[in-house]
Design a protein around this motif. Structure first.
Motif, short mmCIF file in Angstrom:
data_model
loop_
_atom_site.label_atom_id
_atom_site.label_comp_id
_atom_site.label_asym_id
_atom_site.label_seq_id
_atom_site.Cartn_x
_atom_site.Cartn_y
_atom_site.Cartn_z
N VAL A 179 71.22 108.47 33.01
CA VAL A 179 70.99 107.08 33.41
C VAL A 179 69.51 106.76 33.31
O VAL A 179 68.68 107.42 33.93
N GLN A 180 69.20 105.76 32.52
CA GLN A 180 67.82 105.31 32.37
C GLN A 180 67.76 103.85 32.77
O GLN A 180 68.11 102.97 31.98
N ALA A 181 67.35 103.58 34.01
CA ALA A 181 67.33 102.21 34.50
C ALA A 181 65.96 101.56 34.40
O ALA A 181 65.80 100.42 34.80
N TYR A 220 62.94 91.78 38.03
CA TYR A 220 64.12 92.62 37.83
C TYR A 220 64.15 93.84 38.75
O TYR A 220 65.08 94.65 38.68
N GLU A 221 63.16 93.99 39.60
CA GLU A 221 63.09 95.15 40.49
C GLU A 221 64.34 95.30 41.37
O GLU A 221 64.85 96.41 41.50
N SER A 273 70.03 103.21 43.00
CA SER A 273 70.67 103.57 44.26
C SER A 273 72.16 103.86 44.05
O SER A 273 72.70 104.85 44.56
N PHE A 274 72.82 102.99 43.28
CA PHE A 274 74.24 103.20 43.01
C PHE A 274 74.47 104.52 42.30
O PHE A 274 75.35 105.29 42.66
#
Length: 161
Positions: A72-74, A83-84, A92-93
């Motif tokens: 996961v690369q958010a 967009y923070e 977090s999810f």
């Protein structure tokens, strides 16, 4: 692969999408999964007369390493302050859901073998209770929007003289 399938007049294409291919969530991820869903659905009608089947597989959350930090690369190359909350929410999810998913990859594999052998396989295969629930809720919202705006939307028909 399509030339071979056309020549043998048989085959089955499985494309792997996600619940996100039906329900918008994280913008770029959902957009790519919507594309996979459409890429499966559209040619399926052209391929069917040639004996070629297509199934869009949309799994929910399966117990894999998909939500690991290595997958996961958010974070974007340039972080924009607005967009923070979205980035924080996604991180977090992923941290909370990682390795807590109820889907069993081996059970999904067995289901895909069964679908591959089916005479009339589904075009859309939502897999996992979480995925089915998300898509059903999306469909209820869609129908509510249609019903709410139906009269005005239908009134856009050209008025003949």
């Amino acid at each position: 692969m399509l030339p071979i399938m056309r020549q043998q007049r048989s085959g089955h294409i499985f494309n792997l999408s996600s619940a996100a291919g039906y329900v918008g969530a994280a913008a770029m991820y959902s957009a790519t999964k919507f594309a996979v869903t459409g890429f499966t659905e559209s040619p399926a009608f052209e391929l069917h007369p040639l004996g070629i089947k297509a199934t869009n597989v949309a799994p929910g959350y399966f117990h894999t390493g998909f939500l690991d930090a290595s997958s996961v690369q958010a974070g974007p190359a340039q972080e924009l302050a607005g967009y923070e909350p979205s980035r924080t929410g996604m991180r977090s999810f992923a941290e909370q859901a990682n390795h807590q998913q109820v889907g069993d990859p081996a059970a999904l594999g067995r289901l895909l073998v069964e679908v591959a052998a089916a005479e009339h396989p589904p075009l859309h295969l939502a897999v996992g209770g979480d995925c089915i629930e998300e898509i059903e809720q999306h469909q209820r919202t869609l129908m509510s929007d249609i019903d709410t705006w139906r009269e005005k939307a239908v009134a856009t028909a050209h008025q003949s003289a």
